[in-house]
Design an enzyme around this catalytic site. Structure first.
Site, PDB file in Angstrom:
ATOM      1  N   ARG A  25      -0.037  14.784   9.589  1.00 51.04           N
ATOM      2  CA  ARG A  25      -0.798  13.947  10.525  1.00 51.04           C
ATOM      3  C   ARG A  25      -0.287  14.140  11.947  1.00 51.04           C
ATOM      4  O   ARG A  25      -1.049  14.085  12.909  1.00 51.04           O
ATOM      5  CB  ARG A  25      -0.701  12.470  10.138  1.00 51.04           C
ATOM      6  N   TYR A  42      -1.410  10.395  -2.904  1.00 53.69           N
ATOM      7  CA  TYR A  42      -1.546  11.601  -3.738  1.00 53.69           C
ATOM      8  C   TYR A  42      -0.539  12.670  -3.289  1.00 53.69           C
ATOM      9  O   TYR A  42      -0.003  13.423  -4.113  1.00 53.69           O
ATOM     10  CB  TYR A  42      -2.969  12.178  -3.647  1.00 53.69           C
ATOM     11  N   ASP A  68       0.859  -1.192   0.000  1.00 59.19           N
ATOM     12  CA  ASP A  68       0.000   0.000   0.000  1.00 59.19           C
ATOM     13  C   ASP A  68       0.895   1.242   0.000  1.00 59.19           C
ATOM     14  O   ASP A  68       1.763   1.384   0.863  1.00 59.19           O
ATOM     15  CB  ASP A  68      -0.885  -0.039   1.257  1.00 59.19           C
ATOM     16  N   MET A  69       0.691   2.128  -0.957  1.00 63.32           N
ATOM     17  CA  MET A  69       1.499   3.346  -1.018  1.00 63.32           C
ATOM     18  C   MET A  69       1.179   4.243   0.181  1.00 63.32           C
ATOM     19  O   MET A  69       0.057   4.262   0.673  1.00 63.32           O
ATOM     20  CB  MET A  69       1.214   4.121  -2.312  1.00 63.32           C
ATOM     21  N   ASP A 104      -3.714   2.640  -5.496  1.00 60.88           N
ATOM     22  CA  ASP A 104      -2.402   2.605  -4.823  1.00 60.88           C
ATOM     23  C   ASP A 104      -2.179   1.349  -3.994  1.00 60.88           C
ATOM     24  O   ASP A 104      -1.392   1.361  -3.059  1.00 60.88           O
ATOM     25  CB  ASP A 104      -2.236   3.856  -3.950  1.00 60.88           C
ATOM     26  N   GLU A 105      -2.871   0.272  -4.334  1.00 63.21           N
ATOM     27  CA  GLU A 105      -2.727  -0.970  -3.563  1.00 63.21           C
ATOM     28  C   GLU A 105      -2.540  -2.158  -4.493  1.00 63.21           C
ATOM     29  O   GLU A 105      -3.219  -2.238  -5.511  1.00 63.21           O
ATOM     30  CB  GLU A 105      -4.016  -1.298  -2.828  1.00 63.21           C
TER      31      GLU A 105
HETATM   32  P1  TTP Z   1      -5.438   5.562   0.959  1.00 57.69           P
HETATM   33  O1  TTP Z   1      -4.524   4.445   0.642  1.00 57.69           O
HETATM   34  O2  TTP Z   1      -6.670   5.261   1.727  1.00 57.69           O
HETATM   35  O3  TTP Z   1      -4.670   6.628   1.818  1.00 57.69           O
HETATM   36  P2  TTP Z   1      -3.262   7.318   1.583  1.00 57.69           P
HETATM   37  O4  TTP Z   1      -2.440   6.598   0.604  1.00 57.69           O
HETATM   38  O5  TTP Z   1      -3.467   8.774   1.318  1.00 57.69           O
HETATM   39  O6  TTP Z   1      -2.609   7.241   3.013  1.00 57.69           O
HETATM   40  P3  TTP Z   1      -2.098   5.980   3.799  1.00 57.69           P
HETATM   41  O7  TTP Z   1      -0.615   6.158   3.892  1.00 57.69           O
HETATM   42  O8  TTP Z   1      -2.754   6.072   5.115  1.00 57.69           O
HETATM   43  O9  TTP Z   1      -2.459   4.739   3.059  1.00 57.69           O
HETATM   44  O10 TTP Z   1      -5.858   6.307  -0.359  1.00 57.69           O
HETATM   45  C1  TTP Z   1      -5.014   6.369  -1.509  1.00 57.69           C
HETATM   46  C2  TTP Z   1      -5.298   7.652  -2.226  1.00 57.69           C
HETATM   47  O11 TTP Z   1      -6.631   7.653  -2.672  1.00 57.69           O
HETATM   48  C3  TTP Z   1      -5.145   8.871  -1.371  1.00 57.69           C
HETATM   49  O12 TTP Z   1      -3.808   9.355  -1.371  1.00 57.69           O
HETATM   50  C4  TTP Z   1      -6.117   9.829  -1.950  1.00 57.69           C
HETATM   51  C5  TTP Z   1      -7.184   8.967  -2.576  1.00 57.69           C
HETATM   52  N1  TTP Z   1      -8.413   8.966  -1.757  1.00 57.69           N
HETATM   53  C6  TTP Z   1      -9.449   9.816  -2.119  1.00 57.69           C
HETATM   54  O13 TTP Z   1      -9.356  10.539  -3.103  1.00 57.69           O
HETATM   55  N2  TTP Z   1     -10.570   9.836  -1.368  1.00 57.69           N
HETATM   56  C7  TTP Z   1     -10.723   9.051  -0.276  1.00 57.69           C
HETATM   57  O14 TTP Z   1     -11.763   9.110   0.384  1.00 57.69           O
HETATM   58  C8  TTP Z   1      -9.656   8.158   0.070  1.00 57.69           C
HETATM   59  C9  TTP Z   1      -9.789   7.276   1.261  1.00 57.69           C
HETATM   60  C10 TTP Z   1      -8.519   8.166  -0.687  1.00 57.69           C
END
Ligand code: TTP
Length: 682
Positions: A60, A23, A18-19, A120-121
């Site tokens: 954060r 963004y 998971d990235m 991103d997963e």
């Molecule tokens: P996530 O993997 O949920 O979160 P993240 O990568 O920002 O942070 P983390 O390190 O905690 O994993 O989401 C991946 C991307 O998807 C995130 O960067 C922005 C986008 N996104 C949205 O646009 N809307 C949303 O509601 C969520 C949850 C994510």
């Protein structure tokens, strides 16, 4: 509904990658000066500075959360940098993030089966790579172990903070360990290496979970972020799962999770352990009961699917509060933008990945005027997908109208006739059921199989053909398509009988690859005939296909170059294939092709490279008047050559090479001329 699948083996090595604050990282790569600073990406609108959708780990630590608005984030962390999501066509443009995700997937897929789970997963099945490492270079044989591996979190290891690294090293190098755990240790090496490679090549950090199934790997990947990895040894599964709130488990966030809490008093996964499989099956059915029993014990047989490309393409926008859409004109305006974007993305997918999408779905949420009305959902609607902006828009509008009719009729049934007002707060379009076009001639068939959808006129498009996305199974979709393709549609079918014998033979040779030969041939011939049908009066006409070509509309006026480009794009699809077979068709159907429209009967014809670098198809009629079409070589996909009969492949390839050599092929005894000679088979 969850599906209970037995585990094929408990010796698998599965990783979930998971990235980190994805963004934000993409924006920081674009603007390196943002690195290390509290940063967030906002989906901007004027209300309180827009909504945060990604928050950096620095931000954060100040208490900034994704649920905040930009203004609130500023008040919590005044130095935060807010970056706006790029905008195109009046809405968020996520292509930069999508493409960045693809870069990462390309790296991660180097070591094993890779499933892109979201933007991103990624899930990886590293079993083979881990087994190879265990047999060739087991961890205990290594003198040097990379720091990234030693930094792994191994669940269940208890040691003083100062001794953790040593404890991890020992766990990784245990020679007397269970084989399954040894494989997980090898997985830790492989994942650490992949993560370092991702960082090196993309500048993005990521976190990962390593376990023997997808469920556990996913749970673990989020446990230590950012830029870390977590391993779940067998002995630690119980202690990992027991305290977890039941609603946090995948597929238990909704009604099923609610029922477990309210009806059985289950709040954590551990609480679930007290129920027998039979009791759970009695309450939730055999499949769901077994699934629940399994997940409580960390059993999950889901396979990592081999999929590095997205499963679907979607585009949409929310229109909150007063911004809701209240007129069909407004809906059309937005659907037009969505259709354009979707058509472009589908075309890129077709071109780059040789994939076609089969289903178009429209989702919408309706304005909640009253509390009671808010109960009523705007139904999602689907139909077979036809390529091209105009067709997508046409179908999307029909889907919207069908959904709206259903929404309004049930609203007025429930709340009386006064309930005719509507407002759309969320509107989106998606293209799904994406399938590969197999290589070889079959690709052509599949292509036309899809194109056949466009044979059905919009007039024929009715509610009967619109069905709920939710109820459409793959097989349902297939049979739906096949049924419609096989139904004779007078105009197309009649034209289909004109299909040339050469093409029939060619198709028959390859037909083993296609389930329904007859159907494929019909589709193919429909497309051929629609191509060979001379230009109708009201259709735009190309003066020439050269650079300076202009399109003339029915009234004889010229359209702009942009419009020309669009029209060409719409008409061409995989232009090289269509153009090539258009040429062939001219050869093969001398008599019938000519009849009413061109007022000439083709007697003989041949294709030769033209001076302008195109392929020129000459057809001579009985009256010796000449129809001269030029096809541009650079518009021909060289791959199409592999799909041609072997005896003419070489010559066509020569056309596609530099002009000098192409000219050499303009000889009398051309195999192509021979191939298409009416006397060839005599
Ligand atoms: P996530 O993997 O949920 O979160 P993240 O990568 O920002 O942070 P983390 O390190 O905690 O994993 O989401 C991946 C991307 O998807 C995130 O960067 C922005 C986008 N996104 C949205 O646009 N809307 C949303 O509601 C969520 C949850 C994510």
């Amino acid at each position: 509904m969850p599906v209970a699948r037995p585990e094929s083996s408990d010796s698998r090595v599965i990783a979930h990658v998971d990235m980190d604050c994805f963004y934000v990282q993409v924006e920081q790569r674009k603007q390196p000066e943002l690195r290390g600073h509290p940063t967030a990406v906002v989906q901007y609108n004027a209300w309180k500075g827009g909504g945060l959708i990604a928050v950096s780990y620095e931000a954060r630590s100040f208490g900034v959360k994704r649920s905040m608005r930009g203004d609130e984030a500023k008040s919590v962390c005044p130095e935060i940098q807010l970056v706006r999501v790029p905008v195109a066509r009046g809405k968020a443009d996520l292509s930069i993030y999508r493409n960045a995700g693809s870069e990462v997937v390309a790296i991660l897929s180097r070591k094993g089966r890779c499933e892109r789970a979201s933007i991103d997963e990624v899930y990886l099945d590293l079993t083979d790579a881990a087994e190879k490492m265990l047999s060739e270079t087991p961890p205990e044989s290594l003198e040097v172990i990379d720091d990234e591996v030693i930094k792994s979190h191994v669940l269940g290891i208890s040691a003083e903070p100062s001794d953790v690294r040593q404890a991890v090293r020992e766990w990784i190098c245990r020679s007397n360990a269970d084989r399954r755990d040894k494989l997980l240790a090898c997985g830790a090496f492989i994942v650490a290496e992949l993560r370092m490679q991702v960082l090196k090549e993309t500048q993005f950090s990521c976190s990962a979970g390593i376990a023997h199934n997808k469920m556990l790997a996913k749970l673990a990947s989020g446990m230590n972020k950012p830029a870390q990895q977590t391993v779940v040894p067998f002995v630690s599964i119980k202690s990992l799962l027991e305290p977890l709130p039941i609603r946090k488990m995948k597929q238990l966030g909704g009604k099923l999770g609610c029922s477990l809490q309210d009806d059985l008093g289950v709040n954590t996964v551990g609480d679930l352990l007290q129920f027998s499989e039979g009791r759970l099956q009695e309450r939730y059915g055999i499949n769901t009961g077994t699934w629940l029993w399994n997940i409580a014990r960390g059993i999950n047989g889901d396979e990592v699917e081999s999929r590095v490309l997205p499963k679907s393409h979607g585009t949409g926008k929310t229109f909150p509060g007063l911004n809701c859409l209240k007129t069909i004109a407004a809906i059309e305006r937005w659907l037009s933008k969505f259709s354009e974007e979707l058509a472009e993305r589908l075309e890129v997918d077709l071109e780059q990945n040789k994939r076609i999408a089969q289903t178009l779905t429209l989702h919408a949420s309706a304005h909640k005027a009253t509390e009671s009305q808010s109960q009523k959902k705007f139904p999602s609607k689907s139909c077979p997908l036809r390529y091209g902006t105009t067709k997508i828009l046409e179908d999307a509008l029909n889907l919207f109208q069908a959904g709206l009719r259903e929404y309004l009729s049930s609203s007025s049934k429930a709340y009386g006739n006064g309930c005719s007002g509507w407002g759309i707060t969320n509107l989106s379009l998606s293209a799904s059921k994406i399938v590969d076009i197999p290589s070889g001639t079959c690709s052509i068939m599949k292509y036309f199989h899809t194109q056949d959808q466009s044979c059905s006129s919009t007039k024929e498009f009715n509610d009967k053909e619109i069905f709920e996305a939710a109820t459409l199974s793959t097989s349902g979709s297939e049979s739906y398509l096949m049924k419609h393709l096989q139904e004779p549609q007078t105009e197309c079918h009649e034209d289909g009988t004109k299909m040339n014998t050469l093409m029939q033979t060619h198709l028959e040779d390859e037909s083993r690859m296609f389930e329904d030969k007859a159907c494929a041939q019909t589709n193919f011939s429909r497309e051929i005939s629609s191509l060979s049908t001379p230009v109708k009066k009201n259709e735009p006409q190309l003066d020439s296909v050269g650079e300076d070509a202009v399109i003339k509309d029915a009234a004889g006026g010229n359209r702009s170059r942009d419009q020309k480009g669009k029209a060409l794009k719409e008409k061409q699809g995989t232009s090289s294939i269509l153009q090539f077979f258009q040429t062939k068709n001219c050869f093969q159907e001398p008599k019938e092709e000519s009849v009413n429209d061109m007022q000439e009967t083709t007697e003989s014809s041949c294709s030769v490279p033209s001076e302008s670098g195109g392929i020129r198809s000459l057809h001579r009629g009985a009256d010796q008047s000449r129809v001269d079409c030029i096809y541009k070589i650079d518009e021909i996909d060289p791959n199409v050559v592999d799909e041609l009969p072997r005896e003419i492949q070489e010559e066509v390839r020569a056309w596609l090479r530099p002009q000098k050599r192409a000219n050499n092929t303009m000889r009398r005894g051309s195999s192509i001329t021979h191939y298409f000679s009416p006397n060839k088979n005599l």
